[in-house]
Write a protein that holds these residues in place. Structure first.
Motif: not given
Length: 333
Positions: A208-217, A201-205
């Protein structure tokens, strides 16, 4: 106690047919040494008494159990699906399965110990959680195949899905639908595949340039874990969620719908496993499928190869997953 109160034995058939136990054994094994009339009489008595030969005991006496021990969790619906595949794969190569369950009051070590008493020829462990060093020690006694977990011990064979790739597929699908605020509900600390799925999940985010949107619950493998994670997400709902497995996703879906959030209108959801229940009409879950037939066929084949002393080129087999698109994912509105 009469024969009707218990399982009929070879001795019961012999007594009823008026022949020796040895002669009944000859008939049941279809070996030479009994006349046609005697054979017919013994078989008729066996049918009438509903006698079923104990193949497991016969194999043990011969020194070849042809028995594969399988440890599974009763709380994991996907394990049920794997068991069906394992039974089919074992039957094709002339083996039987001995099952030992992990329950809320019976841990993995107890389940393994039960199979060791059954004199299994090899063990197949579904998502084992005990330390890899213990698995290696166990593999010193008999062949061990770990499914759905990477084990860095050369004594232990592994058949697993490429879990990181599975989450790449899930995130790629959601991004293609226009989502960027994509959260991930993990499997908790004790699930062997949780780390690989979270990494995927983190690698794919990031890709796609979405590192700032990474949110793991924090989540877990159960329905209640998904429900708890959903309540945490409700404080600031994302537009999409990838979930550790289908059962956890089902719990998450229930909470979202109770809170009057539309799926997929407000939140898209992707599970993992493609468990049998995920295709039911009221769930209709988009999910990452593990290839049950390939996994179970390879796991049984590897166990048999080890039993037979065959040379194995690669002790770990990694199988690609695939995305199954259903009704819980949609275009970002």
């Amino acid at each position: 106690m009469t024969v009707g109160d218990r399982r009929p034995t070879l001795a019961d058939v012999a007594a009823e047919a008026g022949v020796s136990v040895a002669l009944v054994s000859i008939v049941m094994r279809d070996a030479p040494g009994a006349s046609a009339a005697t054979r017919e009489r013994v078989l008729e008595v066996a049918r009438r008494l509903d006698y079923q030969p104990d193949n497991r005991a016969r194999l043990l006496r011969s020194g070849q159990s042809r028995l594969l021990g399988v440890v599974f969790g009763v709380q994991h619906p996907f394990h049920d699906d794997l068991l069906t595949g394992l039974y089919d794969a074992a039957e094709r190569v002339g083996y039987e399965l001995a099952l030992s369950a992990i329950t809320p009051r019976r841990d993995e070590r107890a389940a393994i110990a039960g199979l060791l008493q059954d004199r299994c020829a090899a063990l197949v462990l579904l998502g084992p959680q005990i330390p890899s060093a213990e698995l290696a020690t166990l593999a010193g006694r008999m062949p061990v195949v770990a499914m759905m977990r990477s084990v860095r011990q050369r004594q232990v064979d592994v058949v697993r899905t490429d879990d990181a790739r599975g989450l790449h597929l899930a995130v790629d699908h959601l991004v293609a639908l226009g989502h960027s605020r994509i959260a991930h509900v993990d499997g908790g600390r004790h699930q062997p595949s949780s780390a690989d799925r979270q990494k995927g999940y983190r690698d794919a985010m990031r890709r796609h340039g979405l590192e700032a949107c990474i949110r793991v619950v924090s989540g877990g493998p159960g329905e209640e874990d998904g429900a708890r994670a959903a309540r945490e997400l409700l404080a600031d709902p994302p537009t999409a969620v990838t979930v550790f497995n289908d059962l956890s996703a089902a719990g998450l879906l229930d909470v979202l719908r109770r809170e009057h959030l539309s799926v997929p209108g407000d939140v898209s959801v992707v599970g993992y496993d493609d468990s049998t229940f995920s295709s039911m009409a009221h769930i209709d879950l988009t999910t990452v499928a593990q290839d049950i037939e390939t996994m179970t066929t390879l796991a049984v084949a590897r166990a048999v190869e080890r039993i037979d002393g065959a040379t194995v080129a690669h002790r770990e087999v990694v199988i690609p997953p695939r995305l199954i698109i259903r009704g819980t994912t949609g275009q970002l509105g």
